[in-house]
Design a protein around this motif. Sequence first.
Motif, mmCIF file in Angstrom:
data_model
loop_
_atom_site.group_PDB
_atom_site.id
_atom_site.type_symbol
_atom_site.label_atom_id
_atom_site.label_comp_id
_atom_site.label_asym_id
_atom_site.label_seq_id
_atom_site.Cartn_x
_atom_site.Cartn_y
_atom_site.Cartn_z
ATOM 1 N N PHE A 4 50.869 44.395 33.090
ATOM 2 C CA PHE A 4 50.697 45.262 34.233
ATOM 3 C C PHE A 4 51.877 46.216 34.422
ATOM 4 O O PHE A 4 51.713 47.325 34.912
ATOM 5 C CB PHE A 4 50.512 44.419 35.501
ATOM 6 C CG PHE A 4 49.332 43.482 35.415
ATOM 7 C CD1 PHE A 4 48.228 43.793 34.643
ATOM 8 C CD2 PHE A 4 49.342 42.283 36.107
ATOM 9 C CE1 PHE A 4 47.146 42.939 34.560
ATOM 10 C CE2 PHE A 4 48.263 41.418 36.045
ATOM 11 C CZ PHE A 4 47.158 41.753 35.264
ATOM 12 N N CYS A 7 52.006 49.265 31.444
ATOM 13 C CA CYS A 7 50.934 50.262 31.362
ATOM 14 C C CYS A 7 50.793 51.005 32.688
ATOM 15 O O CYS A 7 50.933 50.410 33.760
ATOM 16 C CB CYS A 7 49.604 49.593 31.015
ATOM 17 S SG CYS A 7 49.605 48.695 29.446
ATOM 18 N N TRP A 9 48.053 53.564 34.667
ATOM 19 C CA TRP A 9 46.686 54.053 34.635
ATOM 20 C C TRP A 9 46.547 55.212 35.616
ATOM 21 O O TRP A 9 46.891 55.099 36.786
ATOM 22 C CB TRP A 9 45.711 52.932 34.995
ATOM 23 C CG TRP A 9 45.908 51.742 34.107
ATOM 24 C CD1 TRP A 9 46.677 50.645 34.355
ATOM 25 C CD2 TRP A 9 45.377 51.562 32.803
ATOM 26 N NE1 TRP A 9 46.650 49.781 33.284
ATOM 27 C CE2 TRP A 9 45.852 50.320 32.320
ATOM 28 C CE3 TRP A 9 44.523 52.312 31.988
ATOM 29 C CZ2 TRP A 9 45.514 49.820 31.067
ATOM 30 C CZ3 TRP A 9 44.186 51.821 30.740
ATOM 31 C CH2 TRP A 9 44.677 50.593 30.276
ATOM 32 N N VAL A 14 42.409 53.018 40.330
ATOM 33 C CA VAL A 14 42.613 51.957 39.341
ATOM 34 C C VAL A 14 44.054 51.497 39.371
ATOM 35 O O VAL A 14 44.978 52.302 39.302
ATOM 36 C CB VAL A 14 42.249 52.439 37.917
ATOM 37 C CG1 VAL A 14 42.632 51.393 36.880
ATOM 38 C CG2 VAL A 14 40.759 52.746 37.837
ATOM 39 N N GLN A 15 44.245 50.204 39.480
ATOM 40 C CA GLN A 15 45.588 49.650 39.418
ATOM 41 C C GLN A 15 45.586 48.444 38.484
ATOM 42 O O GLN A 15 44.570 47.807 38.262
ATOM 43 C CB GLN A 15 46.082 49.249 40.801
ATOM 44 C CG GLN A 15 45.219 48.222 41.515
ATOM 45 C CD GLN A 15 45.740 47.939 42.907
ATOM 46 O OE1 GLN A 15 46.477 48.729 43.488
ATOM 47 N NE2 GLN A 15 45.375 46.790 43.452
ATOM 48 N N ALA A 16 46.765 48.160 37.924
ATOM 49 C CA ALA A 16 46.856 47.127 36.898
ATOM 50 C C ALA A 16 46.770 45.722 37.461
ATOM 51 O O ALA A 16 46.335 44.805 36.783
ATOM 52 C CB ALA A 16 48.151 47.304 36.108
ATOM 53 N N SER A 21 39.880 46.420 39.715
ATOM 54 C CA SER A 21 39.538 47.814 39.429
ATOM 55 C C SER A 21 39.719 48.171 37.956
ATOM 56 O O SER A 21 38.935 48.949 37.408
ATOM 57 C CB SER A 21 40.379 48.759 40.304
ATOM 58 O OG SER A 21 41.769 48.558 40.089
ATOM 59 N N LEU A 22 40.720 47.605 37.304
ATOM 60 C CA LEU A 22 40.952 47.897 35.892
ATOM 61 C C LEU A 22 39.836 47.306 35.033
ATOM 62 O O LEU A 22 39.321 47.958 34.116
ATOM 63 C CB LEU A 22 42.309 47.355 35.456
ATOM 64 C CG LEU A 22 42.734 47.644 34.014
ATOM 65 C CD1 LEU A 22 42.748 49.144 33.753
ATOM 66 C CD2 LEU A 22 44.107 47.045 33.731
ATOM 67 N N MET A 25 36.803 49.439 35.416
ATOM 68 C CA MET A 25 36.893 50.690 34.679
ATOM 69 C C MET A 25 36.514 50.492 33.216
ATOM 70 O O MET A 25 35.737 51.271 32.649
ATOM 71 C CB MET A 25 38.314 51.261 34.783
ATOM 72 C CG MET A 25 38.480 52.598 34.066
ATOM 73 S SD MET A 25 40.208 53.127 33.913
ATOM 74 C CE MET A 25 40.768 52.054 32.572
ATOM 75 N N LEU A 214 41.571 42.198 33.027
ATOM 76 C CA LEU A 214 41.225 43.020 31.879
ATOM 77 C C LEU A 214 39.789 42.733 31.490
ATOM 78 O O LEU A 214 39.236 41.714 31.823
ATOM 79 C CB LEU A 214 42.162 42.713 30.705
ATOM 80 C CG LEU A 214 43.647 43.012 30.958
ATOM 81 C CD1 LEU A 214 44.478 42.550 29.783
ATOM 82 C CD2 LEU A 214 43.863 44.500 31.181
#
Length: 216
Positions: A4, A7, A9, A14-16, A21-22, A25, A214
Amino acid sequence: MMDFHACHWTAEGVQAGGDDSLARMFDEMNSESPEYVEAVARIREDRLGDSGVYVVSFSHFLPHQDLLPEKRFLYYPNLAKAVGSDYLGRRVFEEIRPDAHVYGHTHFTQDMMKEGIRFVQWPLGYPKEQRRRRNGGDGWGPLLLWDKASGSSEARSTYWSDYYRSNARRAHDTSPAPYVVRRRSSDAGGGGGGVGKAAARVATSNVTARFGALGV
């Protein structure tokens, strides 16, 4: 969780970490992929025409949390935050419904049935991991899952698959396994009781970590 922090985004909303949300996506990329939509349609058509069709699907990440040992058995208890997603699970269990699903990422060898689907992870692993296997990894190689002549291969015996065939999961048991406490005590630089207790506290932190960061 380095995944997290390393990376960034740029997609809106979108948040890690902290929500799904990730994972959402990544999952939406499947719906937007003509290749994926065509593949699912073809699977359904083939099955209508031939009940003997054997479908194998693949993913890098885990489609169900039961494919990961409980966090009390893990050296890194927050691993569940970055190994799979419920979105991926819905693709596998509800949309594709394969005969077998092959996955990876965690390097835990598995061969188990869940809801009528065979789940297999058969990692060759890094050289260091190979040396830790029985007989130093001698004879360890790719697993034949299915071929036209003989069909599906027999399920293989693996440590975690065998364990969960005989033992129910106890998700609310937050007591680290003794070997986890010993490992964390050693990593902390000593084997004293105080260090062991501290290690136990670390091992059980964030026990409600959500599966689903993920999802590819």
